[in-house]
Design an enzyme around this catalytic site. Structure first.
Site, PDB file in Angstrom:
ATOM      1  CG  HIS A 160      -9.192 -38.087  11.836  1.00 19.04           C
ATOM      2  ND1 HIS A 160      -9.506 -39.376  12.207  1.00 19.04           N
ATOM      3  CD2 HIS A 160      -9.996 -37.792  10.788  1.00 19.04           C
ATOM      4  CE1 HIS A 160     -10.449 -39.848  11.402  1.00 19.04           C
ATOM      5  NE2 HIS A 160     -10.767 -38.898  10.532  1.00 19.04           N
ATOM      6  CE  LYS A 215      -4.029   2.028   2.243  1.00 17.26           C
ATOM      7  NZ  LYS A 215      -5.087   1.845   3.269  1.00 17.26           N
ATOM      8  N   GLY A 253      -5.817  -2.904   3.751  1.00 18.90           N
ATOM      9  CA  GLY A 253      -5.150  -4.088   3.227  1.00 18.90           C
ATOM     10  C   GLY A 253      -5.987  -5.337   3.306  1.00 18.90           C
ATOM     11  NE  ARG A 254      -8.735  -5.161   9.220  1.00 16.41           N
ATOM     12  CZ  ARG A 254      -8.066  -4.084   9.553  1.00 16.41           C
ATOM     13  NH1 ARG A 254      -6.842  -3.899   9.075  1.00 16.41           N
ATOM     14  NH2 ARG A 254      -8.590  -3.168  10.346  1.00 16.41           N
ATOM     15  CE  LYS A 309       4.121  -3.773   9.944  1.00  9.78           C
ATOM     16  NZ  LYS A 309       3.383  -2.986   8.932  1.00  9.78           N
ATOM     17  CD  GLU A 325       7.490  -7.393   7.071  1.00 11.95           C
ATOM     18  OE1 GLU A 325       7.053  -7.701   8.196  1.00 11.95           O
ATOM     19  OE2 GLU A 325       7.230  -6.300   6.493  1.00 11.95           O
ATOM     20  CD  GLU A 363      -4.352  -6.116  10.478  1.00  9.51           C
ATOM     21  OE1 GLU A 363      -3.243  -6.644  10.689  1.00  9.51           O
ATOM     22  OE2 GLU A 363      -4.710  -5.717   9.349  1.00  9.51           O
TER      23      GLU A 363
END
Length: 505
Positions: A356, A182, A239-240, A478, A188, A325
């Site tokens: 399981h 963005k 972003g999400r 961060k 990263e 978030e």
């Protein structure tokens, strides 16, 4: 005014779900809805109808209709950043100028996708993190198997192993990079992008940056960086919530622009329902009220989501970011401490694998929280029908078993009269669950499903008085990581100081 105080007091009282079906003859009708190819049954949740009525009154008192109207009108609903939330404009909903801008972006995305699909590109490495990776990864995993476009490799982790694996699967001369950030400064993402560029250059690809596609809300930075193609989206698209925007390019590359358009159309159908349906028959609202009742009033701090369809195996991970978030906050939008819990911990897995593993705890453990099952009527494969029959039978049986349980007397009869063994085979039952059953899984129903979860998250935030569109809690870690990399001494605690030395930072 605390609209939820009375509900918190009521939440301390146990709820016997089976008895609700006896005492509430209209329960199934009030808590079951079909919208945009999704059938939702919320009737097995520990939500008595009188409590639902109180929750509906609380939603009105919290001005959910007003906040919903402001969201659709493109007004500020993110006060800490002074922004609207315009992700719905990407699917044609909202203020006219926002919709027009999004439509122009969609045209550019479609043109970019068509150009690359016809250019002989075999692989695309999509580099992003958070919503810039989780959304595209979900879309590709759910819909991309039968696509005829380039293979998509989504890379998010700064761990070089993630990028190395993607590059090992690609021919550098037939690979393009998509870089999503963005701000176009995400550490990263930009580190991974540089390493991918170095890989292309090392294999003789001339001017690798010129072949890159940048997707960002800061196109100026992407152009200064040297990206050959720049696709932008609005800063008011979080972003999400960004997969509807140019961030959804990987789906258009793999399956064609029409598939991305169908995804948006399915979401728009859910948008229209959320906007227009009365609160009492509004699927995202009802689900949100149930969420707030369980987490905030009953103190049930987990919500498990199990997708009984391999194509939705990444949905729990996607929902973790969307829900935690957005609503993992401790203060209201006004900065006041919350009087109770906010969002539950979202977790989950894929059926029948999870049966399981974690279902032992769900049936007989001491941690109780609502469980959500998601199934699809039509299989996505051509294998014998027994596969899908077993899959759906297991999903439906799990919900029924969680509710019914097994009494000690029934267990004793199965245990040869051994009381210790019988206690081990006793199931308390009365465990809450909900079921979502999709007609099919295609771009439209997936779009509707994701939009349902978006609106559900927003409605819960309004009821709790939260701002679901900021994420300040992401920032502190961060900042400290950057300080460590720079060698700054922030006066770390003794444990951190020793670990820094041991790690060689």
């Amino acid at each position: 005014m605390d609209h939820l105080a009375a509900l918190r007091a009521a939440g301390a009282q146990p709820v016997d779900i089976p008895s609700l079906f006896v005492g509430e003859p209209d329960r199934l009708d009030r808590l079951s809805l079909t919208v945009a190819g999704l059938h939702a049954d919320l009737s097995r949740l520990a939500l008595p109808l009188p409590i639902l009525d109180q929750l509906l009154a609380a939603a009105t008192a919290a001005d959910l209709p007003g906040w919903r109207a402001r969201l659709f009108a493109g007004e500020i609903v993110n006060p800490s950043e002074g922004r609207a939330a315009t992700h719905m404009a990407e699917r044609g909903q909202g203020r006219a100028d926002h919709v027009a801008t999004a439509a122009a972006s969609a045209t550019a995305v479609a043109a970019c996708a068509e150009a690359l699909r016809s250019a002989g590109v075999r692989d695309v490495i999509h580099i992003g993190i958070g919503g810039s990776a989780l959304g595209p990864a979900l879309l590709i995993d759910a819909l991309g198997r039968d696509g005829d476009g380039p293979n998509i490799h989504v890379v998010a982790n700064i761990d070089g192993e993630a990028l190395a694996r993607a590059m090992a699967a690609c021919d550098p001369h037939r690979t393009r990079l998509v870089i999503v950030s963005k701000t176009f400064t995400t550490a990263e993402t930009m580190t991974n992008a540089q390493s991918a560029l170095d890989w292309l250059a090392a294999h003789g690809v001339a001017d690798p940056r010129a072949g890159c596609i940048a997707i960002t809300a800061r196109p100026d930075r992407a152009r200064a960086w040297g990206a050959g193609t720049v696709l932008d989206f609005a800063t008011s698209v979080g972003g999400r919530y960004s997969l509807w925007s140019a961030v959804g390019l990987p789906l258009a590359l793999r399956c064609g622009p029409a598939t991305l358009a169908a995804l948006r159309a399915g979401a728009a159908a859910m948008d229209a329902h959320f906007r227009d349906a009365p609160l009492a028959s509004n699927l995202p609202v009802l689900a949100a009220l149930a969420d707030v009742w369980a987490a905030h009033a009953q103190g049930q701090q987990t919500r498990a989501v199990f997708a009984y369809d391999e194509r939705l195996r990444l949905l729990p991970s996607y929902l973790q970011q969307l829900e935690m978030e957005s609503n993992g906050k401790r203060v209201s939008r006004d900065g006041d401490p919350l009087p109770g819990a906010s969002a539950a911990i979202t977790w989950g897995g894929t059926g029948t694998d999870a049966q399981h593993a974690v279902f032992q705890l769900l049936h007989q453990g001491t941690a109780i929280g609502p469980i959500e099952f998601i199934g699809v009527k039509q299989p996505g494969h051509g294998l014998p029908a027994t596969h899908h029959r077993q899959l759906l039978a297991n999903m439906l049986a799990q919900g029924a078993a969680l509710l019914k349980g097994r009494s000690f007397d029934a267990a004793l009869a199965l245990s040869g009269g051994d009381p210790a063994l019988a206690r081990a085979k006793t199931f308390p039952g009365n465990r809450p669950s909900a079921t979502l059953l999709l007609d099919r899984l295609d771009a439209e129903t997936l779009g509707a499903l994701i939009a349902f979860y978006e609106h559900r998250t927003f409605a819960a935030a309004v009821l709790l008085g939260l701002n679901p569109f900021d994420q300040w809690g992401v920032e502190l870690g961060k900042e400290m990581a950057n300080a460590l990399i720079a060698g700054e001494d922030l006066g770390f605690d003794p444990s951190t100081a020793r670990l820094v030395a041991l790690a060689g930072l």
